[in-house]
Design an enzyme around this catalytic site. Structure first.
Site, PDB file in Angstrom:
ATOM      1  N   SER A 137      -4.248  -9.263  10.507  1.00 47.53           N
ATOM      2  CA  SER A 137      -4.701  -7.992   9.926  1.00 47.53           C
ATOM      3  C   SER A 137      -4.538  -7.994   8.421  1.00 47.53           C
ATOM      4  O   SER A 137      -5.318  -7.375   7.690  1.00 47.53           O
ATOM      5  CB  SER A 137      -3.891  -6.824  10.505  1.00 47.53           C
ATOM      6  N   ASP A 148      -2.099   4.043  -6.163  1.00 50.67           N
ATOM      7  CA  ASP A 148      -2.779   2.757  -6.330  1.00 50.67           C
ATOM      8  C   ASP A 148      -4.128   2.715  -5.612  1.00 50.67           C
ATOM      9  O   ASP A 148      -4.874   1.745  -5.760  1.00 50.67           O
ATOM     10  CB  ASP A 148      -1.891   1.616  -5.807  1.00 50.67           C
ATOM     11  N   ASN A 185      -3.022  -1.854 -12.449  1.00 48.52           N
ATOM     12  CA  ASN A 185      -2.396  -0.975 -13.436  1.00 48.52           C
ATOM     13  C   ASN A 185      -0.985  -1.479 -13.726  1.00 48.52           C
ATOM     14  O   ASN A 185      -0.648  -2.604 -13.414  1.00 48.52           O
ATOM     15  CB  ASN A 185      -2.390   0.480 -12.927  1.00 48.52           C
ATOM     16  N   ASP A 227     -10.165   1.250  10.415  1.00 50.08           N
ATOM     17  CA  ASP A 227      -8.731   1.170  10.687  1.00 50.08           C
ATOM     18  C   ASP A 227      -8.177   2.543  11.061  1.00 50.08           C
ATOM     19  O   ASP A 227      -8.896   3.364  11.627  1.00 50.08           O
ATOM     20  CB  ASP A 227      -8.010   0.588   9.464  1.00 50.08           C
ATOM     21  N   VAL A 269       1.201  -2.767  -6.734  1.00 53.83           N
ATOM     22  CA  VAL A 269       0.550  -4.032  -6.403  1.00 53.83           C
ATOM     23  C   VAL A 269      -0.888  -3.996  -6.915  1.00 53.83           C
ATOM     24  O   VAL A 269      -1.390  -2.940  -7.302  1.00 53.83           O
ATOM     25  CB  VAL A 269       0.550  -4.278  -4.874  1.00 53.83           C
ATOM     26  N   ALA A 327     -13.976 -10.609  15.962  1.00 55.23           N
ATOM     27  CA  ALA A 327     -14.021 -11.849  15.176  1.00 55.23           C
ATOM     28  C   ALA A 327     -14.849 -12.942  15.851  1.00 55.23           C
ATOM     29  O   ALA A 327     -15.362 -13.834  15.181  1.00 55.23           O
ATOM     30  CB  ALA A 327     -12.604 -12.350  14.922  1.00 55.23           C
ATOM     31  N   HIS A 344      -1.207   1.469   8.853  1.00 60.81           N
ATOM     32  CA  HIS A 344      -1.872   0.179   8.907  1.00 60.81           C
ATOM     33  C   HIS A 344      -3.073   0.125   7.963  1.00 60.81           C
ATOM     34  O   HIS A 344      -3.224  -0.806   7.164  1.00 60.81           O
ATOM     35  CB  HIS A 344      -2.297  -0.082  10.347  1.00 60.81           C
ATOM     36  N   ASN A 376      -3.747 -12.362  16.799  1.00 64.69           N
ATOM     37  CA  ASN A 376      -2.370 -12.856  16.718  1.00 64.69           C
ATOM     38  C   ASN A 376      -1.917 -13.476  18.028  1.00 64.69           C
ATOM     39  O   ASN A 376      -0.778 -13.308  18.450  1.00 64.69           O
ATOM     40  CB  ASN A 376      -1.422 -11.719  16.335  1.00 64.69           C
TER      41      ASN A 376
END
Length: 455
Positions: free
Chosen positions: A362, A179, A216, A170, A220, A310, A203, A295
């Protein structure tokens, strides 16, 4: 009588020397003009009528482009290229950007005028454009995906992806994010060619959070909050990259024991060199790949619009769903769609330590990559005895998915919505049929609010 490839190289060497001579006349290099003149007396240039092994140089001429303009290409050889093969490229005014080890290829920038002639060299199999790839997401989503696929229940059992190596192809990762920092394990910046794959777009950081944000007391939680994440920066600040960087990053994965890769970008272009390295990583190194289906979807769910990587058979194509489990209107459809996960209003980590929502396939793909890390962490056997478990993990995820849409595998959801709890607790993985899915007859129901189209 068959000829040695090295002899073919020498036989075909003359034409490229004259290309080099022509290029040196325009842009002098260290070689002496006398030696070039001497060579040019002994050999001739190929005529324009001679057939080329590649057709895109002609298209550039038709567009009126400068023949000395350099373009990005991937060059496949019939055998592993040595110094003499690489010298052909530099003598033609080219510059090698990546020399690959797992596939017989290099990525280079070549003058347009040289491509036709290089394609005549016997040791060269093909020359193809090093096309762009682009990230496949859009803004705005919610924080519900990890819970919807049942990952929270798996965490309660103590299975959190411990030690599984997941590479994020990416824009990089903000490895200082509170995080993400505990699970960040390193990586490489293939755009700037250095060891600092920091995210200058946002991204990749968002994708990484969905996979492995720490469990934690704040922010998130990712699908596999104890997985080891690696940042392979293949996209630049504007979200655009090239297949050449992705191929180099995949070789890095093969050399560094990566078990799962996530690809939240897409391209309509299929370079055979890229397919070869994805296949090698899957078949020879046991790496399991997940990629955003794309998309490009719409109201007609019978359209085949899944993009690369893909579409590769060695890659799991992931579609996106809404909170009501319907296919997200933007999610690409087609026979290559293999599984579906949440991809709308997904809340995850942002560069700078914050959190935010994004939408797109994504955002769906990293959910599936995280589940694969959970299955590997829980433990799964090599049922077919082929020496690897990536195909077993893939089969387990497909066989335990919640069937959505038409019965069986279909164009919108593949085998269905991934179920982390079922995948990690299944006793065995039945063989998944390889039949072509039937195009759907139903139309996905859009959400009541109008979603922002992904970019």
């Amino acid at each position: 009588m068959s000829q040695n490839p090295a002899n073919l190289t020498r036989i075909r060497f003359a034409p490229i020397l004259l290309i080099a001579a022509a290029l040196f006349t325009i842009s002098p290099v260290s070689a002496s003009s006398k030696s070039i003149d001497d060579i040019s007396k002994q050999v001739r240039l190929l005529t324009q009528e001679e057939k080329s092994a590649t057709d895109f140089p002609a298209s550039y001429r038709d567009m009126g482009m400068n023949p000395m303009q350099k373009v990005k290409v991937l060059i496949r050889f019939r055998f592993s290229p040595g110094k003499s093969e690489k010298d052909l490229i530099t003598m033609a005014g080219g510059e090698i950007k990546f020399a690959y080890k797992k596939v017989h290829a290099v990525a280079a920038e070549l003058p347009l005028a040289a491509i036709d002639h290089l394609a005549q060299i016997g040791s060269i199999d093909l020359i193809e454009p090093d096309a762009e790839v682009r990230m496949t997401d859009a803004e705005l989503e919610n924080t519900w995906g990890v819970e919807r696929i049942g990952a929270g229940d798996v965490h309660l059992e103590g299975v959190q992806g411990q030690g599984v190596k997941v590479a994020v192809f990416d824009s990089g990762i903000d490895y200082s994010h509170p995080d993400l920092a505990p699970n960040y394990a390193g990586g490489y910046d293939f755009h700037n060619s250095d060891n600092d794959p920091f995210d200058d777009n946002g991204h990749g950081t968002h994708v990484a959070g969905t996979i492995a944000a720490e469990d934690n007391a704040f922010g998130v939680v990712g699908v596999a909050p104890k997985a080891r994440i690696y940042a392979l920066k293949v996209l630049r600040e504007d979200g655009v990259g090239y297949w050449s960087r992705i191929i180099a990053a995949m070789e890095w994965c093969m050399d560094n024991g990566i078990q799962v890769t996530n690809h939240s970008y897409s391209s309509p272009t299929e370079p055979t060199t890229a397919k070869a390295v994805f296949d090698a990583a899957y078949n020879d190194y046991g790496i399991l790949h997940f990629a955003a289906a794309g998309n490009s979807g719409g109201s007609d769910a019978t359209v085949d619009c899944v993009e690369y990587p893909a579409r590769f058979s060695s890659v799991v194509a992931v579609a996106a769903t809404y909170m009501n489990d319907n296919r997200a209107y933007f999610s690409s459809t087609g026979p290559d769609v293999e599984i579906a996960t949440p991809g709308y209003y997904i809340n995850s980590t942002l560069v700078g330590g914050g959190y935010g929502e994004k939408s797109g396939t994504s955002m769906a793909s990293p959910h599936a990559a995280g589940v694969a890390a959970l299955v590997i962490s829980r433990g799964i056997s090599d049922q077919n005895g082929n020496g690897r478990i990536n195909d077993d993990v893939r089969s387990r995820m497909n066989s335990t998915a919640l069937d959505l849409g038409d019965s069986g595998r279909d164009y919108q959801y593949g085998y269905g919505l991934v179920d982390a709890y079922a995948a990690t607790n299944a006793a065995s993985s039945p063989v998944i049929p390889t039949n072509t899915p039937v195009p759907p007859t139903n139309t996905p129901v859009p959400p009541t609010n109008t979603p922002v189209p992904p970019t």
